[in-house]
Design an enzyme around this catalytic site. Structure first.
Site, mmCIF file in Angstrom:
data_model
loop_
_atom_site.group_PDB
_atom_site.id
_atom_site.type_symbol
_atom_site.label_atom_id
_atom_site.label_comp_id
_atom_site.label_asym_id
_atom_site.label_seq_id
_atom_site.Cartn_x
_atom_site.Cartn_y
_atom_site.Cartn_z
ATOM 1 N N SER A 197 -2.999 13.357 7.509
ATOM 2 C CA SER A 197 -3.987 13.032 6.467
ATOM 3 C C SER A 197 -5.406 12.994 7.026
ATOM 4 O O SER A 197 -5.615 12.649 8.185
ATOM 5 C CB SER A 197 -3.642 11.649 5.895
ATOM 6 O OG SER A 197 -4.730 11.116 5.196
ATOM 7 N N LYS A 237 -2.988 20.893 -3.049
ATOM 8 C CA LYS A 237 -2.022 19.820 -3.336
ATOM 9 C C LYS A 237 -2.515 18.955 -4.489
ATOM 10 O O LYS A 237 -3.657 18.483 -4.454
ATOM 11 C CB LYS A 237 -1.842 18.960 -2.074
ATOM 12 C CG LYS A 237 -0.988 17.720 -2.257
ATOM 13 C CD LYS A 237 -0.715 17.057 -0.920
ATOM 14 C CE LYS A 237 0.144 15.825 -1.054
ATOM 15 N NZ LYS A 237 -0.596 14.670 -1.602
ATOM 16 N N HIS A 286 0.567 12.886 -6.750
ATOM 17 C CA HIS A 286 0.180 11.989 -5.661
ATOM 18 C C HIS A 286 1.159 10.802 -5.561
ATOM 19 O O HIS A 286 0.762 9.671 -5.284
ATOM 20 C CB HIS A 286 -1.255 11.486 -5.893
ATOM 21 C CG HIS A 286 -2.055 11.318 -4.634
ATOM 22 N ND1 HIS A 286 -2.981 12.240 -4.203
ATOM 23 C CD2 HIS A 286 -2.087 10.329 -3.710
ATOM 24 C CE1 HIS A 286 -3.548 11.819 -3.085
ATOM 25 N NE2 HIS A 286 -3.016 10.667 -2.757
ATOM 26 N N TYR A 306 -9.561 16.092 2.167
ATOM 27 C CA TYR A 306 -10.183 15.735 0.880
ATOM 28 C C TYR A 306 -11.595 16.293 0.901
ATOM 29 O O TYR A 306 -12.210 16.351 1.969
ATOM 30 C CB TYR A 306 -10.297 14.214 0.748
ATOM 31 C CG TYR A 306 -9.017 13.487 0.444
ATOM 32 C CD1 TYR A 306 -8.312 13.724 -0.727
ATOM 33 C CD2 TYR A 306 -8.529 12.523 1.320
ATOM 34 C CE1 TYR A 306 -7.145 13.018 -1.003
ATOM 35 C CE2 TYR A 306 -7.362 11.818 1.039
ATOM 36 C CZ TYR A 306 -6.683 12.076 -0.122
ATOM 37 O OH TYR A 306 -5.534 11.378 -0.405
ATOM 38 N N THR A 361 -6.345 18.604 -0.862
ATOM 39 C CA THR A 361 -5.865 17.762 -1.961
ATOM 40 C C THR A 361 -6.890 17.720 -3.088
ATOM 41 O O THR A 361 -8.067 17.422 -2.860
ATOM 42 C CB THR A 361 -5.564 16.344 -1.433
ATOM 43 O OG1 THR A 361 -4.568 16.456 -0.415
ATOM 44 C CG2 THR A 361 -5.058 15.425 -2.536
ATOM 45 N N ARG A 396 -4.847 0.877 -8.105
ATOM 46 C CA ARG A 396 -3.596 0.365 -7.526
ATOM 47 C C ARG A 396 -3.694 -1.156 -7.466
ATOM 48 O O ARG A 396 -4.308 -1.722 -6.573
ATOM 49 C CB ARG A 396 -3.371 0.983 -6.162
ATOM 50 C CG ARG A 396 -3.392 2.521 -6.300
ATOM 51 C CD ARG A 396 -3.209 3.257 -5.032
ATOM 52 N NE ARG A 396 -3.563 4.663 -5.223
ATOM 53 C CZ ARG A 396 -3.980 5.461 -4.255
ATOM 54 N NH1 ARG A 396 -4.103 5.003 -3.027
ATOM 55 N NH2 ARG A 396 -4.279 6.713 -4.515
ATOM 56 N N ARG A 456 0.360 7.680 -7.728
ATOM 57 C CA ARG A 456 -0.703 6.788 -7.249
ATOM 58 C C ARG A 456 -2.047 7.058 -7.909
ATOM 59 O O ARG A 456 -3.036 6.411 -7.604
ATOM 60 C CB ARG A 456 -0.863 6.953 -5.729
ATOM 61 C CG ARG A 456 0.359 6.569 -4.960
ATOM 62 C CD ARG A 456 0.335 7.076 -3.534
ATOM 63 N NE ARG A 456 -0.496 6.310 -2.630
ATOM 64 C CZ ARG A 456 -0.159 5.175 -2.062
ATOM 65 N NH1 ARG A 456 1.014 4.651 -2.324
ATOM 66 N NH2 ARG A 456 -0.960 4.549 -1.225
ATOM 67 N N GLN A 501 -4.443 17.904 6.283
ATOM 68 C CA GLN A 501 -4.821 17.658 4.878
ATOM 69 C C GLN A 501 -6.274 17.234 4.804
ATOM 70 O O GLN A 501 -6.737 16.408 5.576
ATOM 71 C CB GLN A 501 -3.928 16.561 4.292
ATOM 72 C CG GLN A 501 -4.268 16.197 2.855
ATOM 73 C CD GLN A 501 -5.203 14.995 2.751
ATOM 74 O OE1 GLN A 501 -5.150 14.089 3.575
ATOM 75 N NE2 GLN A 501 -6.092 14.995 1.756
ATOM 76 N N TYR A 505 0.847 -1.206 0.000
ATOM 77 C CA TYR A 505 0.000 0.000 0.000
ATOM 78 C C TYR A 505 0.878 1.251 0.000
ATOM 79 O O TYR A 505 0.596 2.231 -0.694
ATOM 80 C CB TYR A 505 -0.955 -0.017 1.205
ATOM 81 C CG TYR A 505 -1.636 1.309 1.450
ATOM 82 C CD1 TYR A 505 -2.630 1.772 0.591
ATOM 83 C CD2 TYR A 505 -1.273 2.116 2.535
ATOM 84 C CE1 TYR A 505 -3.233 3.007 0.802
ATOM 85 C CE2 TYR A 505 -1.875 3.344 2.756
ATOM 86 C CZ TYR A 505 -2.850 3.782 1.886
ATOM 87 O OH TYR A 505 -3.437 5.009 2.094
HETATM 88 C C1 LIG Z 1 0.890 5.321 1.553
HETATM 89 C C2 LIG Z 1 0.532 6.684 1.023
HETATM 90 C C3 LIG Z 1 -0.638 7.293 1.458
HETATM 91 C C4 LIG Z 1 -0.968 8.567 1.001
HETATM 92 N N1 LIG Z 1 -2.089 9.187 1.507
HETATM 93 C C5 LIG Z 1 -2.354 10.459 1.148
HETATM 94 C C6 LIG Z 1 -3.433 11.162 1.741
HETATM 95 O O1 LIG Z 1 -4.137 10.651 2.604
HETATM 96 N N2 LIG Z 1 -3.669 12.435 1.322
HETATM 97 C C7 LIG Z 1 -2.892 13.045 0.358
HETATM 98 O O2 LIG Z 1 -3.143 14.205 0.021
HETATM 99 N N3 LIG Z 1 -1.861 12.399 -0.200
HETATM 100 C C8 LIG Z 1 -1.560 11.137 0.178
HETATM 101 N N4 LIG Z 1 -0.480 10.506 -0.372
HETATM 102 C C9 LIG Z 1 0.397 11.211 -1.310
HETATM 103 C C10 LIG Z 1 1.538 11.897 -0.549
HETATM 104 O O3 LIG Z 1 1.032 12.934 0.252
HETATM 105 C C11 LIG Z 1 2.581 12.488 -1.510
HETATM 106 O O4 LIG Z 1 1.949 13.304 -2.469
HETATM 107 C C12 LIG Z 1 3.408 11.426 -2.235
HETATM 108 O O5 LIG Z 1 3.653 10.325 -1.388
HETATM 109 C C13 LIG Z 1 4.731 12.033 -2.684
HETATM 110 O O6 LIG Z 1 5.521 11.102 -3.343
HETATM 111 P P1 LIG Z 1 6.713 10.283 -2.629
HETATM 112 O O7 LIG Z 1 6.043 9.199 -1.837
HETATM 113 O O8 LIG Z 1 7.485 9.767 -3.781
HETATM 114 O O9 LIG Z 1 7.464 11.236 -1.739
HETATM 115 C C14 LIG Z 1 -0.137 9.221 0.067
HETATM 116 C C15 LIG Z 1 1.034 8.602 -0.364
HETATM 117 C C16 LIG Z 1 1.388 7.356 0.113
HETATM 118 C C17 LIG Z 1 2.672 6.722 -0.350
#
Ligand SMILES: Cc1cc2nc3c(=O)[nH]c(=O)nc-3n(C[C@H](O)[C@H](O)[C@H](O)COP(=O)(O)O)c2cc1C
Length: 384
Positions: free
Chosen positions: A108, A255, A279, A131, A157, A166, A282, A129, A26
């Site tokens: 988050s 974001k 993101h 949503y 976000t 995913r 993702r 953060q 995840y």
């Molecule tokens: C496991 C995971 C959960 C995430 N959950 C959120 C989230 O709840 N809200 C959000 O705005 N971004 C979320 N993101 C995105 C991160 O805030 C961020 O944009 C991203 O991880 C940046 O890339 P990096 O992991 O290569 O540093 C998540 C990323 C990961 C890896």
């Protein structure tokens, strides 16, 4: 495997060994073929610092200010959902480490710990953060909750009208409710007794803290996930941002901006900052790496708001590269959660301190002593 982790890949490997497979995947995975996930990391490597020597860099400082907050280096811990599933009260450990090193920490919407729990453990409150959720009354309540608990920076976000595809999560039964999903997850959990002790037993309650009153069956993560999925609102427009802006008197960051035209609009709606982001690869696979999009976005906003960037930043030199391309700071997602999953609060302190050293070294060897002075002239090759 080294005894003492030194870099992100070491923490990642330790996290892989400690977490049930579905939780590690995840964190580690991305959308579709994970093309953008890989591109994010690779794109920074195409940006080459320019080495300069004999410039008296003894008095080099990594201190800076981001959105009015003093930081010991221009790095912010990005919002990571379910962090409290990766380590005992993961978000609390995360903010304590971030506070110790003096960098901002973002909680988050779908964190395990509540705003109150995180902020009462903190010396500097978290950024929160959000949503967009269909139930606007709930949004207003969450804004109030964030403000009352001490948070003053809202990270809204905008790149998640729906969660991305995913495939690792599907394969691991994270998407499936019912017997099949439960069986896959249970078999992975059994192979990680340390996690059962640290998180499943000592890390309770494992609910989506800030939303726990929203779903009747508060302890069932599958029910929660179904609720969250159905509540994400894909009808959001720029007017809703104006609605949020009216209701939030603190700093507002959008974001998930990846396009210069959208960046232009963020200035018009009165945001204080943006995060150039896909993101972490993702969401929409195939979009450009954040590093590739950053220069045109910096140009479009032209200094009118704070520009953060995330995606694939894996060391202190990458932080330098991002600033040289025009960002004011970076967010990091996976690195901080790997570190907390691997070694808790102490692991994240260690990682951030090593990034600080590496960033300072990059500044010194590029002949620049102040964070605010880092710019294009500190790059050898300009690809954009
Ligand atoms: C496991 C995971 C959960 C995430 N959950 C959120 C989230 O709840 N809200 C959000 O705005 N971004 C979320 N993101 C995105 C991160 O805030 C961020 O944009 C991203 O991880 C940046 O890339 P990096 O992991 O290569 O540093 C998540 C990323 C990961 C890896």
């Amino acid at each position: 495997m080294p005894k003492i982790p030194a870099a992100v890949e070491d923490f990642r490997e330790l996290a892989r060994q400690r977490l049930p497979r579905f939780l590690f995947d995840y964190i580690d995975g991305g959308a579709t073929e994970e093309q953008t996930l890989k591109a994010n990391e690779e794109a920074w490597k195409q940006v080459h610092p320019r080495q300069r020597v004999l410039r008296n860099v003894e008095d080099t400082s990594t201190n800076t200010t981001l959105l009015g907050e003093s930081c010991s280096l221009p790095v912010v811990c990005a919002p990571v959902g379910l962090a409290g599933m990766m380590a005992t009260r993961g978000e609390v450990q995360g903010i304590k480490a971030a506070n110790q090193v003096q960098v901002p920490f973002t909680l988050s919407t779908v964190g395990i710990c509540t705003l109150e729990e995180v902020n009462s453990a903190a010396t500097t409150p978290c950024w929160f953060q959000l949503y967009m959720i269909r139930d606007r009354e709930r949004i207003e309540k969450l804004l109030q909750k964030a403000w009352n608990s001490g948070s003053r920076t809202l990270v809204f976000t905008v790149d998640l009208p729906l969660p991305g595809m995913r495939h690792r999560d599907t394969r691991n039964g994270l998407e499936a409710t019912g017997f099949a999903g439960a069986l896959v997850k249970a078999s992975q959990i059994i192979s990680r007794p340390g996690w059962i002790y640290r998180v499943a037993l000592k890390g309770q309650p494992l609910t989506f803290g800030n939303l726990s009153d929203a779903v009747p069956n508060g302890k069932d993560l599958d029910a929660f996930k179904a609720w969250v999925d159905s509540q994400f609102d894909p009808s959001v427009t720029w007017e809703d941002i104006a609605w949020i802006r009216e209701r939030w008197q603190g700093k507002l960051i959008l974001k998930g901006i990846l396009d210069a035209e959208d960046a232009q609009k963020t200035v018009e709606v009165g945001a204080d900052g943006i995060v150039v982001s896909n993101h972490g690869g993702r969401q929409l696979d195939g979009v450009h790496a954040s590093a590739e999009q950053l220069p045109s976005i910096v140009k479009a906003v032209n200094g009118r708001l704070t520009v953060l960037v995330d995606g694939g930043i894996r060391n202190g030199v990458d932080v330098f590269r991002a600033l040289a391309l025009g960002a004011d700071g970076v967010m990091v997602g996976r690195p901080w959660i790997y570190a907390v999953a691997a070694k808790g609060e102490a692991g994240l302190v260690q990682l951030l301190e090593s990034w600080q050293k590496e960033f300072r070294l990059a500044m010194m060897l590029a002949g620049v002593t102040r964070v605010e002075d880092i710019g294009r002239e500190h790059l050898a090759e300009l690809k954009n």
